[in-house]
Design a protein around this motif. Structure first.
Motif, PDB file in Angstrom:
ATOM      1  N   PRO A 192       0.836  -1.200   0.000  1.00  0.00           N
ATOM      2  CA  PRO A 192       0.000   0.000   0.000  1.00  0.00           C
ATOM      3  C   PRO A 192       0.876   1.258   0.000  1.00  0.00           C
ATOM      4  CG  PRO A 192      -0.743  -1.555   1.674  1.00  0.00           C
ATOM      5  CD  PRO A 192       0.571  -2.055   1.169  1.00  0.00           C
ATOM      6  N   ALA A 193       0.367   2.322  -0.605  1.00  0.00           N
ATOM      7  CA  ALA A 193       1.163   3.548  -0.754  1.00  0.00           C
ATOM      8  C   ALA A 193       1.707   4.048   0.581  1.00  0.00           C
ATOM      9  CB  ALA A 193       0.306   4.633  -1.419  1.00  0.00           C
ATOM     10  N   VAL A 194       0.936   3.883   1.655  1.00  0.00           N
ATOM     11  CA  VAL A 194       1.402   4.393   2.962  1.00  0.00           C
ATOM     12  C   VAL A 194       2.659   3.678   3.442  1.00  0.00           C
ATOM     13  CG1 VAL A 194      -0.822   5.231   3.802  1.00  0.00           C
ATOM     14  CG2 VAL A 194      -0.193   2.820   4.149  1.00  0.00           C
ATOM     15  N   ALA A 195       2.928   2.476   2.907  1.00  0.00           N
ATOM     16  CA  ALA A 195       4.093   1.706   3.361  1.00  0.00           C
ATOM     17  C   ALA A 195       5.220   1.721   2.329  1.00  0.00           C
ATOM     18  CB  ALA A 195       3.666   0.259   3.646  1.00  0.00           C
ATOM     19  N   ALA A 196       5.129   2.624   1.368  1.00  0.00           N
ATOM     20  CA  ALA A 196       6.059   2.600   0.227  1.00  0.00           C
ATOM     21  C   ALA A 196       7.522   2.774   0.626  1.00  0.00           C
ATOM     22  CB  ALA A 196       5.670   3.671  -0.793  1.00  0.00           C
ATOM     23  N   ALA A 197       7.775   3.439   1.741  1.00  0.00           N
ATOM     24  CA  ALA A 197       9.166   3.700   2.137  1.00  0.00           C
ATOM     25  C   ALA A 197       9.930   2.396   2.372  1.00  0.00           C
ATOM     26  CB  ALA A 197       9.196   4.558   3.398  1.00  0.00           C
ATOM     27  N   ALA A 198       9.219   1.340   2.753  1.00  0.00           N
ATOM     28  CA  ALA A 198       9.879   0.070   3.070  1.00  0.00           C
ATOM     29  C   ALA A 198      10.125  -0.775   1.816  1.00  0.00           C
ATOM     30  CB  ALA A 198       9.032  -0.724   4.063  1.00  0.00           C
ATOM     31  N   LEU A 199       9.619  -0.318   0.687  1.00  0.00           N
ATOM     32  CA  LEU A 199       9.655  -1.146  -0.522  1.00  0.00           C
ATOM     33  C   LEU A 199      11.062  -1.568  -0.965  1.00  0.00           C
ATOM     34  CD1 LEU A 199       7.654  -2.519  -2.315  1.00  0.00           C
ATOM     35  CD2 LEU A 199       7.454  -0.432  -3.650  1.00  0.00           C
ATOM     36  N   PRO A 200      12.046  -0.650  -0.972  1.00  0.00           N
ATOM     37  CA  PRO A 200      13.380  -1.093  -1.413  1.00  0.00           C
ATOM     38  C   PRO A 200      13.925  -2.242  -0.572  1.00  0.00           C
ATOM     39  CG  PRO A 200      13.252   1.306  -1.372  1.00  0.00           C
ATOM     40  CD  PRO A 200      11.987   0.802  -0.737  1.00  0.00           C
ATOM     41  N   ALA A 201      13.667  -2.225   0.726  1.00  0.00           N
ATOM     42  CA  ALA A 201      14.140  -3.308   1.595  1.00  0.00           C
ATOM     43  C   ALA A 201      13.430  -4.615   1.260  1.00  0.00           C
ATOM     44  CB  ALA A 201      13.910  -2.941   3.061  1.00  0.00           C
ATOM     45  N   HIS A 202      12.126  -4.547   1.041  1.00  0.00           N
ATOM     46  CA  HIS A 202      11.373  -5.763   0.676  1.00  0.00           C
ATOM     47  C   HIS A 202      11.885  -6.328  -0.641  1.00  0.00           C
ATOM     48  CE1 HIS A 202       8.912  -4.434   3.818  1.00  0.00           C
ATOM     49  NE2 HIS A 202       7.921  -3.882   3.150  1.00  0.00           N
ATOM     50  N   GLY A 208       6.112 -13.285 -12.742  1.00  0.00           N
ATOM     51  CA  GLY A 208       5.664 -13.744 -14.058  1.00  0.00           C
ATOM     52  C   GLY A 208       4.260 -14.323 -14.065  1.00  0.00           C
ATOM     53  N   GLY A 209       3.335 -13.652 -13.394  1.00  0.00           N
ATOM     54  CA  GLY A 209       1.951 -14.131 -13.411  1.00  0.00           C
ATOM     55  C   GLY A 209       1.626 -15.121 -12.315  1.00  0.00           C
ATOM     56  N   ASN A 210       2.572 -15.333 -11.407  1.00  0.00           N
ATOM     57  CA  ASN A 210       2.306 -16.143 -10.214  1.00  0.00           C
ATOM     58  C   ASN A 210       2.300 -15.184  -9.036  1.00  0.00           C
ATOM     59  OD1 ASN A 210       2.730 -19.230 -11.080  1.00  0.00           O
ATOM     60  ND2 ASN A 210       4.125 -17.890 -12.195  1.00  0.00           N
ATOM     61  N   LEU A 211       1.116 -14.937  -8.486  1.00  0.00           N
ATOM     62  CA  LEU A 211       0.969 -13.887  -7.472  1.00  0.00           C
ATOM     63  C   LEU A 211       0.441 -14.470  -6.172  1.00  0.00           C
ATOM     64  CD1 LEU A 211      -0.514 -10.378  -7.869  1.00  0.00           C
ATOM     65  CD2 LEU A 211      -1.582 -11.923  -6.222  1.00  0.00           C
ATOM     66  N   ARG A 212       0.992 -13.976  -5.053  1.00  0.00           N
ATOM     67  CA  ARG A 212       0.403 -14.305  -3.753  1.00  0.00           C
ATOM     68  C   ARG A 212       0.315 -13.025  -2.944  1.00  0.00           C
ATOM     69  NH1 ARG A 212       2.207 -18.918   0.634  1.00  0.00           N
ATOM     70  NH2 ARG A 212       0.323 -18.773   1.900  1.00  0.00           N
ATOM     71  N   CYS A 213      -0.769 -12.894  -2.179  1.00  0.00           N
ATOM     72  CA  CYS A 213      -0.970 -11.649  -1.442  1.00  0.00           C
ATOM     73  C   CYS A 213      -0.903 -11.876   0.049  1.00  0.00           C
ATOM     74  CB  CYS A 213      -2.314 -11.031  -1.817  1.00  0.00           C
ATOM     75  SG  CYS A 213      -3.691 -11.796  -0.989  1.00  0.00           S
ATOM     76  N   GLY A 214      -0.602 -10.811   0.763  1.00  0.00           N
ATOM     77  CA  GLY A 214      -0.715 -10.780   2.210  1.00  0.00           C
ATOM     78  C   GLY A 214      -1.608  -9.621   2.582  1.00  0.00           C
ATOM     79  N   GLY A 215      -2.484  -9.843   3.557  1.00  0.00           N
ATOM     80  CA  GLY A 215      -3.288  -8.760   4.115  1.00  0.00           C
ATOM     81  C   GLY A 215      -4.163  -8.085   3.088  1.00  0.00           C
ATOM     82  N   GLN A 216      -4.151  -6.773   3.142  1.00  0.00           N
ATOM     83  CA  GLN A 216      -5.075  -6.001   2.320  1.00  0.00           C
ATOM     84  C   GLN A 216      -4.387  -4.861   1.609  1.00  0.00           C
ATOM     85  OE1 GLN A 216      -6.816  -5.779   5.828  1.00  0.00           O
ATOM     86  NE2 GLN A 216      -8.250  -7.455   5.453  1.00  0.00           N
ATOM     87  N   ALA A 217      -5.097  -4.350   0.596  1.00  0.00           N
ATOM     88  CA  ALA A 217      -4.621  -3.163  -0.107  1.00  0.00           C
ATOM     89  C   ALA A 217      -5.114  -1.947   0.666  1.00  0.00           C
ATOM     90  CB  ALA A 217      -5.150  -3.157  -1.535  1.00  0.00           C
ATOM     91  N   ALA A 218      -4.505  -1.674   1.830  1.00  0.00           N
ATOM     92  CA  ALA A 218      -4.910  -0.529   2.636  1.00  0.00           C
ATOM     93  C   ALA A 218      -4.853   0.725   1.758  1.00  0.00           C
ATOM     94  CB  ALA A 218      -3.979  -0.392   3.829  1.00  0.00           C
ATOM     95  N   PRO A 219      -5.478   1.844   2.081  1.00  0.00           N
ATOM     96  CA  PRO A 219      -6.142   2.087   3.364  1.00  0.00           C
ATOM     97  C   PRO A 219      -7.620   1.708   3.400  1.00  0.00           C
ATOM     98  CG  PRO A 219      -6.011   4.111   2.104  1.00  0.00           C
ATOM     99  CD  PRO A 219      -5.400   3.034   1.261  1.00  0.00           C
ATOM    100  N   ASP A 220      -8.197   1.240   2.270  1.00  0.00           N
ATOM    101  CA  ASP A 220      -9.652   0.994   2.344  1.00  0.00           C
ATOM    102  C   ASP A 220      -9.964  -0.374   2.948  1.00  0.00           C
ATOM    103  OD1 ASP A 220      -8.623  -0.347   0.228  1.00  0.00           O
ATOM    104  OD2 ASP A 220     -10.181   0.201  -1.199  1.00  0.00           O
ATOM    105  N   ARG A 221      -8.914  -1.126   3.268  1.00  0.00           N
ATOM    106  CA  ARG A 221      -9.056  -2.421   3.941  1.00  0.00           C
ATOM    107  C   ARG A 221      -9.873  -3.429   3.145  1.00  0.00           C
ATOM    108  NH1 ARG A 221      -4.803  -2.093   6.414  1.00  0.00           N
ATOM    109  NH2 ARG A 221      -5.275  -3.884   7.693  1.00  0.00           N
ATOM    110  N   THR A 222      -9.830  -3.317   1.844  1.00  0.00           N
ATOM    111  CA  THR A 222     -10.409  -4.405   1.056  1.00  0.00           C
ATOM    112  C   THR A 222      -9.261  -5.291   0.601  1.00  0.00           C
ATOM    113  OG1 THR A 222     -10.217  -3.145  -0.972  1.00  0.00           O
ATOM    114  CG2 THR A 222     -12.312  -2.994   0.205  1.00  0.00           C
TER     115      THR A 222
END
Ligand code: ADP
Ligand code: MG
Length: 316
Positions: A10-20, A167-181
């Motif tokens: 989610p955009a609010v957590a973007a600062a951590a993206l390079p580490a991930h 390459g088209g193999n996707l897995r998600c964690g949690g939600q696409a905050a901030p709308d919590r869907t």
């Protein structure tokens, strides 16, 4: 692995993206070092070179993926077969073999004779291919395995909301905050890949994979062939444009997308009975798009408004 990887947060957590991104890239590099069929020094390269000879000691990563591939082969009655390497080469899917027409019957028969997952032996920390000329090809499962490994890494690092897509193999964690869907994942229109047919809204930990005839294919004598081989006939599967699978792990989604592409909707539905929480849609290779969905897939799928495509729900 010959494709592109994406990590999303989610955009609010973007600062951590390079580490991930660094974490995930590092894990993928380790996996590729063991499992790349293109590197002679990898476990897979060594196993292929030693086909027909003595068992070799291999790493735990390789053992884990081989075991998963053999489970998928058993469960699918051989529709998933990690030894299709010789047939992939015969049909020109590996750069080494440039052809412009389908292989001759004798060439195909010879390649086919070197395919068969029951000739893969895994014993303790060793593995071997029992016949000379066999070649493992883990292209139908390794990306799913890698995505689960990356997913576990990020979870262990305390990341809750993210997706990993290889390459088209996707897995998600949690939600696409901030709308919590939940994360929304589009199912592409195989006949116009700039369009989506609809979206799935994923729950925490769910995975989606697509096998299609529109990204990796060869054109022989003017005809397009998908990069998925039916191990029974030794020929690329025809008649389907794509299969999308919703599953509880990326590994299952990947292996199932390949197996269900081979099996088609009728036999495929029987296979899915052994995979609770897994659903699929088959898209035949004819326009306008028809979506042949399992009831569970249809319930989860939100069709794109205004499309010409039809959704047909397969009976239980
Ligand atoms: P991708 O995500 O690369 O599009 P898929 O999951 O659709 O891959 O699997 C296709 C790949 O799996 C092929 O490129 C090949 O490496 C391998 N493969 C092809 N046919 C089979 C089969 N019947 N069983 C297992 N693996 C296969
Ligand atoms: Mg697959």
């Amino acid at each position: 692995m010959g494709t592109i990887a994406t990590v999303s947060v989610p955009a609010v957590a973007a600062a951590a993206l390079p580490a991930h991104r660094a974490e995930v890239a590092c894990r993928f590099a380790e996996i590729e070092a063991s499992l790349s069929a293109f590197r002679p020094e990898s476990d897979l390269g060594r196993l292929n070179a030693a086909a027909g000879g003595e068992p070799l000691a291999v790493g735990s990563e390789t053992l884990a993926v081989l075991a998963a591939a053999l489970r998928a082969a058993t469960a699918s009655g051989g529709a998933f077969d990690p030894t299709v390497g010789p047939l992939m080469a015969a049909w020109g899917f590996r750069g080494t073999n440039q052809i412009d027409a389908p292989p001759m019957v004798a060439v195909l028969a010879e390649a086919h004779s070197r395919v068969g997952w029951t000739n893969v032996l895994v014993l303790g920390h060793t593995a071997s291919l029992r016949r000379a000329g066999m070649r493992l090809d883990l292209g139908g499962i390794a990306k799913g395995y890698a995505v689960d490994e990356a997913w576990n890494r990020l979870r262990a690092a305390g990341v809750t909301d993210f997706t990993v897509n290889l390459g088209g193999n996707l897995r998600c964690g949690g939600q696409a905050a901030p709308d919590r869907t939940g994360w929304r994942v589009g199912v592409r229109n195989p006949f116009d890949t700039s369009q989506v047919l609809g979206v799935l809204i994923l729950q925490d930990g769910e995975a989606v994979a697509t096998s299609g005839n529109y990204e990796r294919f060869v054109t022989l004598a003017g005809r397009r062939y998908a990069h998925i081989i039916d191990p029974r006939s030794g020929r690329p599967v025809e008649g389907l444009a794509g299969v999308t699978v919703l599953a509880t792990t990326a590994l299952d989604a990947d292996a199932l997308s390949t197996a269900l592409f081979v099996l088609g909707p009728q036999a495929g539905r029987q296979l899915l009975r052994n995979y609770p929480g897994c659903e699929a849609v088959w898209i035949p290779d004819s326009q306008p798009a028809r979506l042949l969905a399992t009831p569970g897939f249809a319930r989860r799928f939100v069709p794109q408004a205004g499309g010409e495509h039809r959704i047909e729900v397969l009976s239980e």
